[in-house]
Write a protein that holds these residues in place. Structure first.
Motif, PDB file in Angstrom:
ATOM      1  N   UNK A  11       0.770  -0.450  -0.057  1.00 33.32           N
ATOM      2  CA  UNK A  11       0.140   0.074   0.535  1.00 33.32           C
ATOM      3  C   UNK A  11       0.889   1.589  -0.081  1.00 33.32           C
ATOM      4  N   UNK A  12       2.373   0.779   0.205  1.00 31.09           N
ATOM      5  CA  UNK A  12       2.862   2.134   0.328  1.00 31.09           C
ATOM      6  C   UNK A  12       3.890   2.855  -0.487  1.00 31.09           C
ATOM      7  N   UNK A  13       3.679   1.880  -2.138  1.00 28.13           N
ATOM      8  CA  UNK A  13       4.365   1.485  -3.078  1.00 28.13           C
ATOM      9  C   UNK A  13       6.160   2.144  -2.541  1.00 28.13           C
ATOM     10  N   UNK A 160     -10.416  11.032   1.902  1.00 28.88           N
ATOM     11  CA  UNK A 160      -8.785  11.685   1.650  1.00 28.88           C
ATOM     12  C   UNK A 160      -9.229  13.505   1.839  1.00 28.88           C
ATOM     13  N   UNK A 161     -10.542  13.744   1.785  1.00 25.10           N
ATOM     14  CA  UNK A 161     -10.746  14.960   1.141  1.00 25.10           C
ATOM     15  C   UNK A 161     -10.797  15.332   2.662  1.00 25.10           C
ATOM     16  N   UNK A 162     -11.443  14.724   3.455  1.00 26.16           N
ATOM     17  CA  UNK A 162     -12.287  15.125   4.607  1.00 26.16           C
ATOM     18  C   UNK A 162     -11.128  15.066   5.774  1.00 26.16           C
ATOM     19  N   UNK A 306      -2.792  11.828  -3.661  1.00 27.02           N
ATOM     20  CA  UNK A 306      -3.285  11.135  -3.700  1.00 27.02           C
ATOM     21  C   UNK A 306      -2.304   9.815  -3.442  1.00 27.02           C
ATOM     22  N   UNK A 307      -3.447   8.470  -2.590  1.00 27.47           N
ATOM     23  CA  UNK A 307      -2.697   7.216  -2.048  1.00 27.47           C
ATOM     24  C   UNK A 307      -2.115   6.084  -3.467  1.00 27.47           C
TER      25      UNK A 307
END
Length: 352
Positions: A11-13, A160-162, A306-307
């Motif tokens: 999930x981190x990349x 994410x927006x929150x 983004x993620x």
């Protein structure tokens, strides 16, 4: 194969560095433990729900990243580190707010655009802590929604927006706080009080004098002259003499006299050494605030990307723009600690 507890890829990349994680776990743990001892010794209890709790949150976050370093496909530690490391700085900023509120209370309300006592706590503390709580709630809600969405494979953009909204709100709050803090420090150093604050304090002085005359209890309260905390008289040399005793807004005695702007402070802080130590405390607040601000800018850009964005998928930015600044923000108060720089308290009491 992906399931509710695992993903097909990191999930981190990347795979978090176990060494970096352990370094930060040790550093934040040591700082938190030292703060526990310092708070107990100096009786500045405000350190516990701010610096100590923040350090503990950082330890949990970096422990989760270490957990991920052992199995990068696990979803739980990934979500755990997001939630904890996002909200940890809120506790550090809360301590900065408390220190400035204390400085205003001790060094002179006439130099502050906000009132020092309202009626029993600094407006700085009340206003900025409220903003801190709002930021914390937004980030916690965003983090929780992101965790739930990620666990079910649902889109995380709204969550994410929150989170971004919470961080940006914290950035704005910190920016206003820094501006107010600089304003107070400059006015106190130059001896330039706010005229409206001086008028307010003069009215309080008159009220106190009237109450003292009516009750005839001045001598039983230590021979106070009936003037409030922070009553200022500005002289031709730019200094400002402060005369203060029992402030009816808070019902407790405060220092009687001193001169701001010429190297000496009010009352018990009238000695040049004490004022110099207060400036050291404010220097520490400035450095910690700058670290929190830098980290907030980084986090905002990271989440906006983004993620799968560039910042979030490159570990070096997490370490350099989050881990290191946050350690500086908490550890600097181990060095510039009120237990060392300010008079020790005889008992547990108000945060100031």
């Amino acid at each position: 194969m992906a399931d509710s507890k695992h993903t097909d890829e990191s999930n981190y990349g990347y795979t978090p560095s176990a060494a970096w994680c352990l370094v930060f776990i040790v550093l934040f743990s040591l700082s938190g433990l030292v703060h526990c001892f310092q708070a107990w010794r100096s009786k500045y209890w405000i350190i516990y729900p701010t610096l100590v709790l923040g350090a503990l949150t950082e330890v949990l976050g970096w422990s989760a990243r270490y957990w991920s370093s052992q199995n990068v496909l696990l979803l739980t530690p990934f979500l755990m580190q997001i939630s904890t490391l996002i909200i940890a700085p809120v506790f550090f900023s809360a301590y900065c707010y408390a220190v400035l509120g204390t400085a205003i209370h001790k060094l002179g309300a006439q130099y502050s655009i906000l009132r020092a006592n309202w009626p029993r706590a600094s407006q700085y503390f009340i206003i900025f802590i409220t903003a801190d709580i709002i930021s914390l709630v937004l980030q916690a809600i965003g983090g929780g929604k992101a965790s739930a969405s990620a666990a079910t494979g649902a889109p995380t953009q709204s969550a994410t927006n929150i989170m971004v909204a919470g961080i940006i709100f914290q950035l704005i709050t910190m920016g206003v706080f820094i501006a107010c803090g600089i304003d107070f420090c400059l006015r106190a150093q130059l001896g330039r009080p706010y005229a409206f604050q001086v008028r307010r304090l003069e009215r309080l002085a008159a009220q106190q004098a009237q109450q003292t005359q009516q009750t005839q209890q001045a001598t039983s309260k230590g021979g106070s002259s009936g003037t409030p905390n922070g009553l200022a008289t500005t002289h031709s040399d730019g200094s400002s003499t402060v005369t203060a005793v029992a402030d009816p807004e808070i019902g407790e005695k405060v220092p009687r006299s001193g001169t701001m702007g010429t190297g000496t402070g009010a009352g018990e802080y009238a000695h040049k050494e004490h004022l110099g130590r207060w400036w050291l405390m404010m220097l520490a607040v400035g450095i910690a605030s700058a670290m929190i601000f830098i980290r907030g800018i980084y986090r905002s850009i990271e989440l906006v990307q983004g993620w799968t964005g560039y910042l979030i998928t490159h570990q070096i930015y997490q370490n350099v723009l989050d881990g290191i600044p946050m350690f500086i923000a908490v550890a600097i108060f181990n060095v510039f600690n009120p237990g060392y720089l300010l008079p020790k308290k005889a008992k547990w009491g108000p945060y100031y």
